[in-house]
Scaffold this motif. Structure first.
Motif, short mmCIF file in Angstrom:
data_model
loop_
_atom_site.label_atom_id
_atom_site.label_comp_id
_atom_site.label_asym_id
_atom_site.label_seq_id
_atom_site.Cartn_x
_atom_site.Cartn_y
_atom_site.Cartn_z
N ILE A 95 0.84 -1.20 0.00
CA ILE A 95 0.00 0.00 0.00
C ILE A 95 0.87 1.25 0.00
CG2 ILE A 95 -1.86 1.23 1.17
CD1 ILE A 95 -2.67 -1.56 0.42
N LYS A 96 0.63 2.12 -0.96
CA LYS A 96 1.44 3.33 -1.01
C LYS A 96 0.64 4.58 -0.67
CE LYS A 96 0.82 4.12 -5.94
NZ LYS A 96 1.41 4.35 -7.24
N ILE A 144 -6.31 6.33 13.15
CA ILE A 144 -5.92 4.94 12.89
C ILE A 144 -4.93 4.86 11.72
CG2 ILE A 144 -6.74 2.72 12.01
CD1 ILE A 144 -9.21 2.99 13.57
N ARG A 179 -0.64 6.07 11.19
CA ARG A 179 0.52 5.31 11.63
C ARG A 179 1.19 4.56 10.48
NH1 ARG A 179 -1.12 2.09 15.99
NH2 ARG A 179 -2.97 3.40 16.10
N TYR A 180 0.45 4.32 9.41
CA TYR A 180 1.00 3.44 8.37
C TYR A 180 1.81 4.18 7.31
CZ TYR A 180 -2.09 -0.06 10.34
OH TYR A 180 -2.71 -0.92 11.19
N ILE A 181 1.19 5.14 6.70
CA ILE A 181 1.90 5.86 5.63
C ILE A 181 1.58 7.34 5.71
CG2 ILE A 181 2.34 4.16 3.79
CD1 ILE A 181 -0.44 4.74 2.76
N PRO A 182 2.50 8.16 5.21
CA PRO A 182 2.24 9.61 5.24
C PRO A 182 1.31 10.06 4.12
CG PRO A 182 4.45 9.16 4.40
CD PRO A 182 3.86 7.84 4.76
#
Lengths: 364, 101
Positions: free
Chosen positions: A186-187, A213, A216-219
């Motif tokens: 995932i980008k 939520i 935290r994963y990607i900017p």
């Protein structure tokens, strides 16, 4: 089951996909025992409306409904397309009607310019937002892209609706063979929040909450607050958040959550975000909501082997695979995507395309 | 996890050459039912088959392709641990090392 170009089914389930398969394959379909034991037997208003819509977008289709409404016969004509308008009943949202249309439109005689009026977002069908951001890009995998568009002109929340969308779809001669086996990572995440006839701050509150939520994963997260005012916001209050995650190989996962009475916008947003994570975790190259669309286009592809990696089939997909075989005689090869990994729940679906050619197309 | 039985499934056989409903195919009841077909020496098994197919929901099955994740599925994501478990599926997540992103 199939004999002399007639395919028969019983029951009201899976009605839409069976009608699509009938029209594409040119085989008549007869469906009986439609809610025979119900207090209110026979076809529902939205199903009748769908049949009327299919009659409009085709030329030469014959539909015979029995007196009691518990059985009907459809002899498909050619898909004509062109500029059309259809008022959808308020019992189902626009998504219910768009879904079969999107499967037929690329194979029409003239490109579709279909205006649909009714409810744009509800909790039963894909919303207009997810259609635009999630479903239409799936068609691009098969070479259907130029001029493909869904315009949300007015929003309409249940129960009173009042929304309007315009669906534009180009026609193609043939769809491309799919070879999509690498899910990638995932980008980015995109989202649309909207709130109509309620406090416009609700959109921002949903965006804030889902970021708690997702951040935290990607900017690369862009959540858009879509504002509709006055006439354009429909007749009923409502709000929703739809989310879309895109991978490095353009695999798409989508999820959404719709306002419910007595539930705060923050909780709706959390629900949407968690639903998105559920889809991401299931993985594969296609999310659960688009399994059928992709499988159908694979069957219609040119005479070559199409391959696609997806998660476990949904119950609808299983029935659809069976129905595809009834209409087209094509069965899929379905094996584990990674035989060496015992925990791999993903599957590799492959089939030999039927080489479907759009014979309706006007040769320019 | 139930993936144990999932990965052993012969999907093509279940989908194309069994009479199981799609729900039965997925629920994993298949193994038992398949054996019923082959060796029906036990009456109990026969009755069980009927109860499975007779389980009619009060609510009408809706013709909808929207997949609504169950509350159970969503609850899973409350804890930090669960949230971190899928980090590797994002470009920022490192393959094995944790605490990277």
């Amino acid at each position: 089951m199939a004999q002399m170009g007639l395919v028969q089914f019983s029951g009201h389930q899976h009605l839409r996909l069976r009608l699509v398969l009938s029209i594409l394959s040119g085989k008549a379909v007869r469906i009986d025992k439609i809610r025979p034991d119900d207090k209110n037997p026979g076809l529902r208003d939205f199903e009748i409306s769908l049949l009327r819509l299919l009659e409009k977008v085709t030329n030469g289709t014959v539909i015979e409904i029995s007196v009691t409404g518990t059985a009907f016969l459809l002899k498909p004509g050619i898909i004509s397309g062109g500029p059309l308008t259809h008022d959808c009943p308020l019992s189902r949202s626009i998504g219910y009607f768009l879904e079969p249309i999107v499967m037929l439109a690329p194979f029409a005689k003239k490109s579709f310019q279909l205006t649909l009026r009714g409810i744009t977002t509800d909790d039963q069908d894909l919303s207009a937002d997810l259609f635009r951001t999630g479903t239409l890009p799936h068609l691009q995998l098969f070479g259907i892209s130029d001029g493909l568009e869904l315009r949300i002109k007015k929003r309409g929340a249940p129960p009173a609706g009042g929304g309007e969308v315009q669906f534009l779809c180009p026609i193609v001669k043939q769809v491309k063979t799919l070879n999509f086996v690498e899910p990638g990572k995932i980008k980015r995440i995109r989202g649309v929040a909207h709130a109509v006839r309620v406090n416009p701050q609700f959109s921002n509150r949903m965006i804030e909450a889902s970021r708690s939520i997702l951040n935290r994963y990607i900017p690369d997260i862009y959540l858009y607050s879509d504002v509709y005012k006055g006439e354009e916001s429909g007749k009923s209050p409502g709000y929703a958040l739809s989310l879309l995650a895109e991978s490095t190989t353009s695999a798409l996962y989508c999820a959404e959550a719709i306002s419910q009475p007595g539930v705060a916008p923050e909780d709706i947003a959390l629900r949407a975000a968690r639903a998105l994570l559920t889809e991401i975790e299931k993985g594969g190259c296609v999310d659960r909501q688009h399994q059928q669309l992709v499988l159908l286009m694979m069957v219609l592809g040119s005479e070559d082997v199409s391959r696609c990696r997806m998660g476990v089939p949904t119950p609808r997909t299983i029935q659809f695979l069976r129905d595809i075989r009834s209409f087209f005689g094509t069965s899929f090869k379905i094996v584990s995507a990674d035989p060496s990994d015992e925990d791999c729940s993903q599957l590799l679906y492959s089939c030999y395309g039927t080489g479907y050619v759009n014979a309706n197309r006007t040769v320019a | 996890l139930s993936s144990n039985s999932q990965r052993r499934k012969d999907w093509m056989k279940l989908i194309y050459s069994s009479d199981l409903t799609p729900e039965e195919v997925l629920s994993g009841k298949d193994d038992r039912l398949m054996t019923v077909d082959e060796e029906d020496d036990d009456n109990d098994e026969f009755f069980r088959l009927k109860t499975v197919s007779r389980r009619v929901e009060d609510e009408e099955e809706i013709d909808s392709s929207k997949v609504v994740s169950s509350e159970e599925d969503l609850k899973k994501w409350v804890g930090e641990e669960a949230l971190d478990s899928i980090r590797t599926l994002f470009i920022t997540g490192t393959a094995r090392q944790e605490g990277g992103g």
